[in-house]
Design an enzyme around this catalytic site. Structure first.
Site, PDB file in Angstrom:
ATOM      1  N   ASP A 108       7.874 -47.365  56.326  1.00 30.55           N
ATOM      2  CA  ASP A 108       9.057 -48.558  55.855  1.00 30.55           C
ATOM      3  C   ASP A 108       9.697 -46.999  55.140  1.00 30.55           C
ATOM      4  O   ASP A 108       9.673 -46.574  54.445  1.00 30.55           O
ATOM      5  CB  ASP A 108       8.370 -49.581  55.006  1.00 30.55           C
ATOM      6  N   HIS A 109      11.302 -46.204  55.572  1.00 28.39           N
ATOM      7  CA  HIS A 109      11.675 -45.628  55.108  1.00 28.39           C
ATOM      8  C   HIS A 109      12.291 -45.633  54.404  1.00 28.39           C
ATOM      9  O   HIS A 109      12.567 -44.770  53.113  1.00 28.39           O
ATOM     10  CB  HIS A 109      12.726 -45.246  56.428  1.00 28.39           C
TER      11      HIS A 109
ATOM     12  N   HIS B 184      11.874 -53.698  53.158  1.00 31.18           N
ATOM     13  CA  HIS B 184      12.329 -52.840  52.277  1.00 31.18           C
ATOM     14  C   HIS B 184      11.761 -53.688  50.588  1.00 31.18           C
ATOM     15  O   HIS B 184      11.459 -53.386  49.692  1.00 31.18           O
ATOM     16  CB  HIS B 184      14.092 -52.553  52.742  1.00 31.18           C
TER      17      HIS B 184
END
Ligand SMILES: NC(=O)c1ccc[n+]([C@@H]2O[C@H](COP(=O)([O-])OP(=O)(O)OC[C@H]3O[C@@H](n4cnc5c(N)ncnc54)[C@H](OP(=O)(O)O)[C@@H]3O)[C@@H](O)[C@H]2O)c1
Length: 512
Positions: free
Chosen positions: A199-200, A262
């Site tokens: 999950d960047h 996010h």
């Protein structure tokens, strides 16, 4: 704010404890958008920063027929356009000699024997030890074929002398059942310790700083609870419309695309109990506890605790935007939400009664992400004695993008002879204090995988717990059988229903 004279290493520094070993990065989807815009530029920046091991190779895999040379030219364009640091021709010349390409269909069993042969040939030529990282930058429909193919070709197991790791890109599913299926497919072939679900957002500087702000400063933790905090707002606002991603977005929508990963990860970092160490599993246990405590939003509660909307005709970036249902590739009767606001509760002692307002949407006025922690009002005496003119509350804001940094709103006296107060911001920006721009999230995260540090990756149980919570909302929405969603004009902050949801609580969304 002044910078520290000597930075203090966080102990343990992953790459110091586990020196980064020479490795081969295999990118499934090597010719795709993500590889060109993010992944290859990230590896190139790691090289420029001296963080890559001396020996490494990158093998891209895709359906298009390409030579190594053509692949190098393709990704060079991506680096020129998207790299954080400008391309330096001499460094590029060396870098590109580490890039290779192989054509293959993910569903074709022959692909994996060919990949193994290519990897062995490259590794022999470049004296690499056979440590391999497989990056799934491909549609999830191919995950099962890739995992099985890698297993059959003997590429999925770590041996005593070399490792095999896999990076799974989002979306990990579209509901609980499909997420469980993907986890089962990857889990059948790889041990959990080999799997890195990316999950960047977790690689972004301010997000990493959340734990440091909370647990490296003595002033915040004592007041980080329901006694002092009124509510938390987490916003991820996008200024773009759906663009060229209509076919993906129609199937996803804002809840799946943003909240499930996010925003819930940010919520976990804000709400978690102090972990007793920085061991990846201890940190992930602490985050998991938060997900377990999320109050489910089921059945009719979706009407009270969630708002969804769709953008209508308006402007974005000063350009006219058609309404979502008139975008190319979108069903004219679509009920896919381009905006969602959720009022969530973490039902434990610390957060009892504190709402977490989450919101995300497309074609909002600004591209910005932040976490804002609003503290309780001061008593109505002294400077807050006049109910007609309440003092604004203290707010601690962690800006994730743009202008990564942190600010604290406090009330100050206005200089002069009149007794006046005014809110002021104590502001810290990374770029002001530390000078250089922060590394991109994918740089940090790729380095983590090379070091074998999974702290900033999603564990299987957390992915499933967040999908469980989100799927209940999706089920509630399905029961509503809405034919049309509330609309908001493109270029505004979302539907009026979202304003009402927070106003009914006597609060307001922040203007970013
Ligand atoms: N782009 C982003 O910013 C972004 C962000 C987060 C997550 N993701 C996710 O990352 C994945 C890749 O996204 P993308 O934007 O890079 O997509 P993309 O531009 O469509 O690229 C897909 C890549 O996968 C390859 N591919 C697709 N099906 C294949 C198959 N059956 N066999 C072999 N190769 C196949 C394509 O090869 P050919 O081009 O040669 O056909 C291409 O290299 C998707 O799951 C997406 O949801 C993307």
């Amino acid at each position: 704010m002044s910078s520290p004279t000597t930075p203090v290493d966080i102990n343990p520094v992953p790459e110091a404890v586990t020196p980064i070993e020479a490795c081969t990065l295999v990118i499934f989807g090597g010719s795709g958008d993500l590889a060109r815009r993010r992944l290859i530029p990230a590896v190139y920046n790691l090289l420029l920063d001296g963080l890559l091991p001396a020996k490494y190779a990158v093998i891209g895999l895709g359906r298009k027929a390409m030579t190594d040379e053509e692949f190098r030219n393709l990704v060079k364009e991506g680096v020129i356009k998207h790299s954080r640091q400008a391309l330096v021709e001499e460094t590029w010349a060396t870098f590109q000699s580490h890039l290779f390409y192989i054509q293959g269909e993910n569903e074709d069993p022959h692909t994996y024997a060919a990949l193994r042969a290519k990897a062995e040939q490259v590794e022999q030529a470049m004296q690499l030890p056979g440590n391999r990282i497989f990056y799934l930058s491909i549609p999830p429909s191919s995950f099962a074929s890739v995992c099985e193919g890698l297993a059959t070709a003997g590429l999925a197991t770590s041996s005593g002398s070399s490792y095999s790791r896999i990076i799974v890109e989002k979306p990990v599913g579209r509901d609980l059942a499909s997420a469980q299926q993907i986890n089962a497919v990857t889990g059948k072939v790889f041990e959990e310790s080999q799997i890195f679900r990316i999950d960047h957002y977790l690689g972004k500087e301010t997000v990493q700083n959340l734990m440091v702000v909370r647990f490296a400063n003595s002033i915040f933790e004592p007041i980080w609870n329901h006694k002092y905090i009124d509510h938390v707002q987490i916003t991820v606002s996008e200024s773009e419309g759906v663009g060229t991603r209509a076919s993906y977005y129609e199937e996803a929508g804002a809840l799946r695309d943003m909240i499930q990963n996010h925003l819930l990860q940010l919520l976990c970092l804000v709400a978690m109990e102090p972990p007793y160490s920085l061991d990846p599993n201890v940190v992930r246990d602490a985050k998991m506890e938060v997900l377990r405590c999320l109050r489910p939003i089921v059945g009719k509660d979706v009407e009270r605790y969630t708002v969804r909307g769709q953008y209508a005709e308006g402007t974005a970036h000063g350009q006219p935007v058609p309404g979502y249902r008139r975008e190319k590739g979108v069903n004219p009767n679509s009920t896919t939400e381009t905006y969602v606001a959720v009022k969530a509760f973490v039902e434990n002692w610390r957060w009892s009664g504190v709402p977490f307002y989450l919101r995300t949407g497309k074609t909002l006025p600004k591209r910005a992400s932040e976490v804002a922690v609003q503290f309780k009002d001061i008593p109505q005496i002294l400077f807050n004695a006049d109910p007609a003119r309440p003092q604004p509350a203290n707010v601690l804001t962690l800006r994730i993008q743009p202008d990564e940094g942190l600010s604290l709103r406090i009330i100050s006296r206005v200089p002069g002879t009149r007794a006046q107060t005014h809110p002021v911001e104590m502001d810290f920006q990374y770029s002001d204090v530390f000078g250089c721009p922060s590394p991109e999230a994918y740089e940090r995260l790729l380095l983590d995988v090379m070091a074998g540090d999974a702290s900033r990756f999603m564990r299987r149980d957390a992915v499933e717990a967040s999908w469980d919570w989100v799927t209940k909302i999706l089920d509630g929405w399905a029961q509503q059988k809405l034919r049309w969603l509330p609309e908001y004009q493109a270029g505004t902050w979302g539907p009026v229903e979202a304003e009402r949801m927070i106003q009914n609580d006597g609060r307001a969304w922040r203007i970013l």
